[in-house]
Design a protein around this motif. Structure first.
Motif, short mmCIF file in Angstrom:
data_model
loop_
_atom_site.label_atom_id
_atom_site.label_comp_id
_atom_site.label_asym_id
_atom_site.label_seq_id
_atom_site.Cartn_x
_atom_site.Cartn_y
_atom_site.Cartn_z
N ALA A 61 -27.57 9.35 22.26
CA ALA A 61 -28.25 10.76 22.22
C ALA A 61 -29.31 10.27 21.17
CB ALA A 61 -27.38 11.78 22.11
N LEU A 62 -30.67 10.61 21.35
CA LEU A 62 -31.66 10.48 20.41
C LEU A 62 -31.87 11.96 19.78
CD1 LEU A 62 -33.68 8.64 18.50
CD2 LEU A 62 -35.11 8.47 20.33
N LEU A 63 -31.76 12.26 18.43
CA LEU A 63 -31.95 13.44 17.84
C LEU A 63 -33.19 13.49 16.91
CD1 LEU A 63 -28.39 14.36 16.53
CD2 LEU A 63 -29.16 14.33 19.08
N GLU A 64 -34.02 14.21 17.58
CA GLU A 64 -35.64 14.13 17.00
C GLU A 64 -36.03 15.50 16.56
OE1 GLU A 64 -37.72 10.69 19.12
OE2 GLU A 64 -36.73 11.71 20.65
N SER A 65 -35.18 16.46 16.51
CA SER A 65 -35.80 17.76 16.28
C SER A 65 -34.88 18.57 15.27
CB SER A 65 -36.08 18.62 17.51
OG SER A 65 -34.81 18.66 18.18
N ALA A 66 -35.30 19.57 14.90
CA ALA A 66 -34.25 20.54 14.12
C ALA A 66 -33.38 20.98 14.87
CB ALA A 66 -35.18 21.77 13.66
N THR A 116 -42.06 10.25 2.95
CA THR A 116 -42.21 9.56 1.89
C THR A 116 -41.23 8.45 1.69
OG1 THR A 116 -40.22 10.71 0.77
CG2 THR A 116 -42.41 11.92 0.55
N ASP A 117 -41.79 7.50 0.90
CA ASP A 117 -40.92 6.29 0.83
C ASP A 117 -39.53 6.50 0.44
OD1 ASP A 117 -43.17 4.68 1.36
OD2 ASP A 117 -43.62 4.32 -0.63
N GLU A 118 -39.43 7.68 -0.45
CA GLU A 118 -37.95 7.82 -0.92
C GLU A 118 -36.87 8.49 0.48
OE1 GLU A 118 -40.44 8.81 -2.39
OE2 GLU A 118 -40.75 7.57 -4.10
N GLY A 119 -37.53 9.00 1.31
CA GLY A 119 -37.07 9.85 2.28
C GLY A 119 -36.03 10.97 2.11
N THR A 120 -36.37 11.56 0.87
CA THR A 120 -35.50 12.87 0.66
C THR A 120 -35.73 13.95 1.80
OG1 THR A 120 -37.47 13.46 -1.05
CG2 THR A 120 -35.49 12.35 -1.82
N GLU A 121 -36.89 13.89 2.28
CA GLU A 121 -37.29 15.16 3.07
C GLU A 121 -36.40 15.08 4.39
OE1 GLU A 121 -39.57 11.77 4.45
OE2 GLU A 121 -39.17 12.63 2.47
N VAL A 122 -35.82 13.82 4.89
CA VAL A 122 -34.79 13.50 5.88
C VAL A 122 -33.41 13.47 5.71
CG1 VAL A 122 -36.98 13.07 7.32
CG2 VAL A 122 -35.34 11.22 6.20
N LEU A 123 -33.13 13.05 4.29
CA LEU A 123 -31.75 13.02 3.94
C LEU A 123 -30.77 13.83 4.52
CD1 LEU A 123 -30.04 10.92 2.38
CD2 LEU A 123 -30.48 12.19 0.31
N HIS A 124 -30.88 15.02 4.33
CA HIS A 124 -29.94 16.17 5.06
C HIS A 124 -29.49 15.81 6.50
CE1 HIS A 124 -27.61 19.73 5.41
NE2 HIS A 124 -28.16 19.92 6.32
N ALA A 125 -30.83 15.74 7.39
CA ALA A 125 -30.50 15.45 8.34
C ALA A 125 -29.88 14.12 8.90
CB ALA A 125 -32.00 15.31 9.28
N PHE A 179 -38.46 14.04 13.95
CA PHE A 179 -37.94 15.04 13.30
C PHE A 179 -38.84 15.52 12.09
CE2 PHE A 179 -35.28 16.39 9.77
CZ PHE A 179 -34.59 17.36 10.02
N SER A 180 -39.22 14.84 11.37
CA SER A 180 -40.26 15.07 10.44
C SER A 180 -41.30 15.96 10.86
CB SER A 180 -40.86 14.00 9.45
OG SER A 180 -39.78 13.37 8.81
N ALA A 181 -42.02 15.48 12.05
CA ALA A 181 -43.00 16.23 12.67
C ALA A 181 -42.91 17.61 13.07
CB ALA A 181 -43.91 15.34 13.75
N ASP A 182 -41.45 17.71 13.90
CA ASP A 182 -41.03 18.83 13.89
C ASP A 182 -40.83 19.99 13.11
OD1 ASP A 182 -40.08 20.37 16.32
OD2 ASP A 182 -37.99 20.39 15.49
N ILE A 183 -40.43 19.60 11.90
CA ILE A 183 -40.05 20.65 10.86
C ILE A 183 -41.33 20.80 9.90
CG2 ILE A 183 -37.59 20.16 11.04
CD1 ILE A 183 -37.93 18.52 8.27
N GLY A 184 -42.40 19.85 10.17
CA GLY A 184 -43.49 19.82 9.33
C GLY A 184 -43.46 19.35 7.95
#
Length: 288
Positions: free
Chosen positions: A124-129, A163-172, A154-159
């Motif tokens: 299962a590929l999870l790609e959304s909020a 970033t190189d650090e990836g903190t914006e997707v770390l929780h997910a 996923f990033s596109a879905d939540i707006g």
């Protein structure tokens, strides 16, 4: 079976499909979704079917097919693969379902497969909020064999801004690991889009290992080796794990509940870690 590296190949390019297993990837994914333009979908289905039905195609790795999402042309994908005269010879090992938002998506695909007398593990590929929030329920679906994180969509879905650090997707990213681990299925990390930067691939794969992932997506053959290396325990780590379990056997034989190795008191979490390391090493050896 180890799923350290999962390498995509476009479904409409037969030569690539045939060559992909030789890259050393643990899983190759024949893609009928994003890698194929709408006007080439039928040709891609026929190509994937022909390769899978060819008796000379006998790879040593897992062969997975990425279909299109439920509610789109997934039905046409399944019909193109399994609704043909040579369908009995078409034997993928698993199916990757993109854009999974809820366990109902898994159940829909599993039910459709049953109409062709197929029961296949579903990645299962999870790609959304919605998919991330439902990760535990999706992992609990009986046909789900792995959760795969798709950070870009996923990033596109939540707006979010990547970033190189990836903190914006770390929780997910961590949610996927938690859900997969709770239901004892594989967790597969997102892709590194810079396929010509092996050092970046290795760094991201090392971090995925730290988070608890079992493997990582690859979009280019050059990414396979650094990913496999990151997800294969080193010789020193294997020796440490073997020493832990050997000391435990000695302690059990002497009826000792507490023991130490090299001055370190060993408790159940360390023993569990040692077992996991040896399981990963064994799986990696089988896939080598």
């Amino acid at each position: 079976m180890a799923r350290r590296s999962l390498l995509f190949a476009p479904g409409d390019q037969p030569e690539l499909l045939r060559k992909t297993p030789a890259t050393g990837a643990d899983t190759v994914i024949f893609d009928l979704e994003d890698a194929v333009t709408p006007d080439q979908k039928d040709a891609a289905r026929a190509t994937v079917r022909a390769v899978l039905a060819d008796p000379s195609f006998d790879p040593d790795c897992e062969v997975c097919v990425r279909v299109n999402p439920t509610g789109s042309v997934m039905d046409a994908d399944l019909e193109g693969l399994f609704g043909t005269d040579d369908a009995d010879a078409v034997r993928p090992d698993s199916i990757l379902l993109p854009k999974v938002d809820a366990p109902a998506d898994i159940r829909t695909l599993a039910a459709e497969l049953e109409t062709y007398d197929r029961s296949l593990p579903i990645l299962a590929l999870l790609e959304s909020a919605a998919g991330i929030l439902a990760a535990a329920d999706i992992a609990a679906a009986s046909a789900t064999d792995a959760l795969v994180f798709g950070a870009e969509d996923f990033s596109a879905d939540i707006g979010a801004t990547r970033t190189d650090e990836g903190t914006e997707v770390l929780h997910a990213r961590e949610q996927v690991v938690l859900a997969a681990s709770a239901h004892e299925i594989d967790a597969v990390d997102t892709v590194v889009t810079e396929f010509d930067d092996p050092e970046r691939v290795r760094e991201e794969a090392d971090f995925a290992v730290q988070l608890g992932y079992d493997g990582k997506i690859a979009i280019h053959p050059s990414q396979v080796d650094p990913i496999n290396s990151a997800f294969s325990p080193s010789a020193e780590t294997v020796e440490w794990a073997q020493a832990i379990l050997e000391a435990k056997r000695d302690a059990d034989a002497d009826d000792r509940g507490v023991f130490e190795v090299d001055g370190e008191m060993i408790d159940p979490p360390v023993i569990a870690q040692a077992k996991q390391i040896l399981e990963r090493a064994s799986a990696a050896d089988r896939n080598t």
